[in-house]
Design an enzyme around this catalytic site. Structure first.
Site, PDB file in Angstrom:
ATOM      1  N   ARG A   1      78.937  28.987 -96.355  1.00 42.45           N
ATOM      2  CA  ARG A   1      79.338  30.034 -95.402  1.00 42.45           C
ATOM      3  C   ARG A   1      78.177  30.397 -94.488  1.00 42.45           C
ATOM      4  O   ARG A   1      78.363  30.680 -93.309  1.00 42.45           O
ATOM      5  CB  ARG A   1      79.854  31.258 -96.178  1.00 42.45           C
TER       6      ARG A   1
ATOM      7  N   GLN B   1      83.495  45.198 -93.783  1.00 38.55           N
ATOM      8  CA  GLN B   1      83.635  44.481 -95.065  1.00 38.55           C
ATOM      9  C   GLN B   1      83.105  43.054 -94.883  1.00 38.55           C
ATOM     10  O   GLN B   1      83.027  42.299 -95.843  1.00 38.55           O
ATOM     11  CB  GLN B   1      85.091  44.441 -95.510  1.00 38.55           C
TER      12      GLN B   1
ATOM     13  N   GLY C   1      91.610  44.547 -88.380  1.00 39.35           N
ATOM     14  CA  GLY C   1      91.556  43.222 -89.011  1.00 39.35           C
ATOM     15  C   GLY C   1      91.294  43.230 -90.491  1.00 39.35           C
ATOM     16  O   GLY C   1      90.573  42.367 -91.006  1.00 39.35           O
TER      17      GLY C   1
ATOM     18  N   CYS D   1      63.152  40.490-110.490  1.00 38.07           N
ATOM     19  CA  CYS D   1      62.187  41.510-110.005  1.00 38.07           C
ATOM     20  C   CYS D   1      62.718  42.296-108.818  1.00 38.07           C
ATOM     21  O   CYS D   1      62.020  43.135-108.244  1.00 38.07           O
ATOM     22  CB  CYS D   1      60.875  40.823-109.624  1.00 38.07           C
TER      23      CYS D   1
ATOM     24  N   SER E   1      93.393  43.563 -94.361  1.00 34.94           N
ATOM     25  CA  SER E   1      94.712  43.578 -95.025  1.00 34.94           C
ATOM     26  C   SER E   1      94.845  44.792 -95.932  1.00 34.94           C
ATOM     27  O   SER E   1      95.880  45.018 -96.543  1.00 34.94           O
ATOM     28  CB  SER E   1      94.870  42.299 -95.861  1.00 34.94           C
TER      29      SER E   1
ATOM     30  N   LEU F   1      97.202  41.856 -86.778  1.00 36.13           N
ATOM     31  CA  LEU F   1      98.250  40.942 -86.278  1.00 36.13           C
ATOM     32  C   LEU F   1      99.613  41.378 -86.779  1.00 36.13           C
ATOM     33  O   LEU F   1     100.635  41.114 -86.172  1.00 36.13           O
ATOM     34  CB  LEU F   1      97.981  39.513 -86.786  1.00 36.13           C
TER      35      LEU F   1
ATOM     36  N   CYS G   1      61.309  32.413-107.477  1.00 40.03           N
ATOM     37  CA  CYS G   1      60.986  33.671-106.793  1.00 40.03           C
ATOM     38  C   CYS G   1      59.475  33.721-106.555  1.00 40.03           C
ATOM     39  O   CYS G   1      58.680  33.454-107.456  1.00 40.03           O
ATOM     40  CB  CYS G   1      61.400  34.853-107.678  1.00 40.03           C
TER      41      CYS G   1
ATOM     42  N   ALA H   1      92.924  40.933 -82.106  1.00 34.96           N
ATOM     43  CA  ALA H   1      91.916  41.964 -81.807  1.00 34.96           C
ATOM     44  C   ALA H   1      91.217  41.710 -80.473  1.00 34.96           C
ATOM     45  O   ALA H   1      90.839  42.661 -79.771  1.00 34.96           O
ATOM     46  CB  ALA H   1      90.892  42.005 -82.939  1.00 34.96           C
TER      47      ALA H   1
ATOM     48  N   HIS I   1      79.890  45.308 -98.061  1.00 37.79           N
ATOM     49  CA  HIS I   1      79.955  44.192 -99.022  1.00 37.79           C
ATOM     50  C   HIS I   1      78.722  43.314 -98.918  1.00 37.79           C
ATOM     51  O   HIS I   1      78.713  42.190 -99.423  1.00 37.79           O
ATOM     52  CB  HIS I   1      81.223  43.359 -98.798  1.00 37.79           C
TER      53      HIS I   1
HETATM   54  N1  APR Z   1      93.240  40.153 -84.911  1.00 41.07           N
HETATM   55  C1  APR Z   1      93.544  41.188 -85.728  1.00 41.07           C
HETATM   56  N2  APR Z   1      93.788  41.046 -87.057  1.00 41.07           N
HETATM   57  C2  APR Z   1      93.744  39.797 -87.555  1.00 41.07           C
HETATM   58  C3  APR Z   1      93.448  38.663 -86.756  1.00 41.07           C
HETATM   59  C4  APR Z   1      93.202  38.886 -85.379  1.00 41.07           C
HETATM   60  N3  APR Z   1      92.921  37.869 -84.545  1.00 41.07           N
HETATM   61  N4  APR Z   1      93.491  37.561 -87.552  1.00 41.07           N
HETATM   62  C5  APR Z   1      93.791  37.987 -88.789  1.00 41.07           C
HETATM   63  N5  APR Z   1      93.956  39.326 -88.796  1.00 41.07           N
HETATM   64  C6  APR Z   1      94.263  40.191 -89.938  1.00 41.07           C
HETATM   65  C7  APR Z   1      95.266  39.606 -90.914  1.00 41.07           C
HETATM   66  O1  APR Z   1      96.598  39.936 -90.527  1.00 41.07           O
HETATM   67  C8  APR Z   1      94.862  40.312 -92.216  1.00 41.07           C
HETATM   68  O2  APR Z   1      95.568  41.550 -92.368  1.00 41.07           O
HETATM   69  O3  APR Z   1      93.062  40.324 -90.688  1.00 41.07           O
HETATM   70  C9  APR Z   1      93.380  40.616 -92.035  1.00 41.07           C
HETATM   71  C10 APR Z   1      92.476  39.781 -92.935  1.00 41.07           C
HETATM   72  O4  APR Z   1      92.767  40.150 -94.267  1.00 41.07           O
HETATM   73  P1  APR Z   1      91.894  39.522 -95.444  1.00 41.07           P
HETATM   74  O5  APR Z   1      91.829  38.042 -95.281  1.00 41.07           O
HETATM   75  O6  APR Z   1      92.420  40.095 -96.723  1.00 41.07           O
HETATM   76  O7  APR Z   1      90.408  40.065 -95.181  1.00 41.07           O
HETATM   77  P2  APR Z   1      89.830  41.495 -95.496  1.00 41.07           P
HETATM   78  O8  APR Z   1      90.876  42.546 -95.380  1.00 41.07           O
HETATM   79  O9  APR Z   1      88.620  41.648 -94.674  1.00 41.07           O
HETATM   80  O10 APR Z   1      89.397  41.352 -97.044  1.00 41.07           O
HETATM   81  C11 APR Z   1      88.684  42.436 -97.608  1.00 41.07           C
HETATM   82  O11 APR Z   1      88.351  41.125 -99.607  1.00 41.07           O
HETATM   83  O12 APR Z   1      87.894  39.105-100.543  1.00 41.07           O
HETATM   84  C12 APR Z   1      87.352  40.323-100.230  1.00 41.07           C
HETATM   85  O13 APR Z   1      85.081  40.778 -99.854  1.00 41.07           O
HETATM   86  C13 APR Z   1      86.210  40.189 -99.265  1.00 41.07           C
HETATM   87  O14 APR Z   1      85.567  41.708 -97.511  1.00 41.07           O
HETATM   88  C14 APR Z   1      86.655  40.981 -98.050  1.00 41.07           C
HETATM   89  C15 APR Z   1      87.707  41.911 -98.620  1.00 41.07           C
END
Ligand code: APR
Length: 241
Positions: free
Chosen positions: A60, A94, A179, A123, A181, A208, A139, A225, A112
């Site tokens: 990543r 996040q 953005g 350490c 979920s 979305l 380290c 977004a 996060h």
């Molecule tokens: N514009 C707006 N929203 C978007 C777009 C876009 N172009 N593309 C995707 N999305 C939305 C999706 O609809 C979804 O609701 O972004 C969201 C991504 O959701 P996740 O993949 O669950 O990511 P997130 O909510 O950041 O996850 C939270 O979960 O796994 C852990 O630590 C990880 O920080 C992460 C946390």
């Protein structure tokens, strides 16, 4: 009173970086479609197979260093929003990427953690994560091998900056979620925290699609977004409201 004169809390998730080319987690073909959380994103996973966890994050990090991965119009619009805000403004993300910083946002908390740092579990020495972490890495402070891990909050670990975050939530007048979920707590619970304060707080969600928390927001802006955020910010600045 103009929104620009209020205290503004911005929560971002993987969706804001999607159009920059960084995969989300739970969408189709997202990260959790290709990896199991319990294999790469927990302390137990690191103990069981540190090389798998290290390679997951090295991958990543490598992706993030690709010059094609750049901040998008939504990141830049948030930086513009912050510049025009007359009161307090905070981005709590996040995300572990550095696209908010690259777009010019100043007040950012990576709850996060981020792909910028690593640390030694023996350490606690913090180091820049600008190398491939392996279990052979020694380290430089305590000379222990295989004790360095990414400075990222794994499932089951305490997110960062929670005191600062809840202190800001207490004075938040506008809460904007972009953005995410709303699957992972405590971030997914910020809206509930605000809702039970019984104060007049403007709450906007940008996604979305609808999420499990959309019902709690005053307004849901559906769409990518990179379209919805610049339009929202431009209108605020034009109207100064
Ligand atoms: N514009 C707006 N929203 C978007 C777009 C876009 N172009 N593309 C995707 N999305 C939305 C999706 O609809 C979804 O609701 O972004 C969201 C991504 O959701 P996740 O993949 O669950 O990511 P997130 O909510 O950041 O996850 C939270 O979960 O796994 C852990 O630590 C990880 O920080 C992460 C946390």
């Amino acid at each position: 009173m103009s929104i620009l004169k209020k205290n503004i809390f911005i929560l971002t998730g993987a969706g804001i970086s999607k159009e920059s080319g960084i995969n989300t987690f739970r969408e189709k073909d997202g990260l959790w479609d290709n990896y199991k959380i319990e294999d790469v994103c927990t302390v137990e996973a690191f103990k069981k197979n540190p090389e798998l966890v290290n390679s997951f994050y090295n991958e990543r990090k490598k992706n993030l260093l690709d010059p094609k991965i750049k901040p998008n119009a939504a990141h830049f619009a948030l930086a513009e929003f912050e510049k025009n805000c007359k009161n307090d403004f905070l981005v709590v993300t996040q995300n572990i990427d550095n696209l908010h910083e690259k777009a010019g946002s100043k007040k950012i908390l990576h709850m996060h953690g981020s792909l910028e740092k690593a640390y030694c579990m023996y350490c606690n020495r913090k180091i820049n994560y600008d190398f491939e972490i392996t279990t052979n890495y020694k380290c430089k402070s305590c000379n222990n091998k295989g004790m360095v891990r990414v400075d990222i909050v794994w499932f089951g670990e305490q997110p960062k900056y929670l005191n600062q975050i809840y202190n800001f939530l207490e004075k938040t007048e506008v809460f904007i979620s972009i953005g995410t979920s709303n699957n992972v707590y405590p971030a997914a619970g910020f809206i509930d925290f605000l809702d039970q304060l019984n104060k007049k707080i403007l709450m906007y969600e940008f996604n979305l699609e609808k999420t499990c928390k959309s019902i709690l927001f005053d307004k849901v802006f559906s769409g990518p977004a990179t379209k919805t955020i610049p339009k929202f910010v431009e209108e605020l600045i034009e109207k100064k409201s």
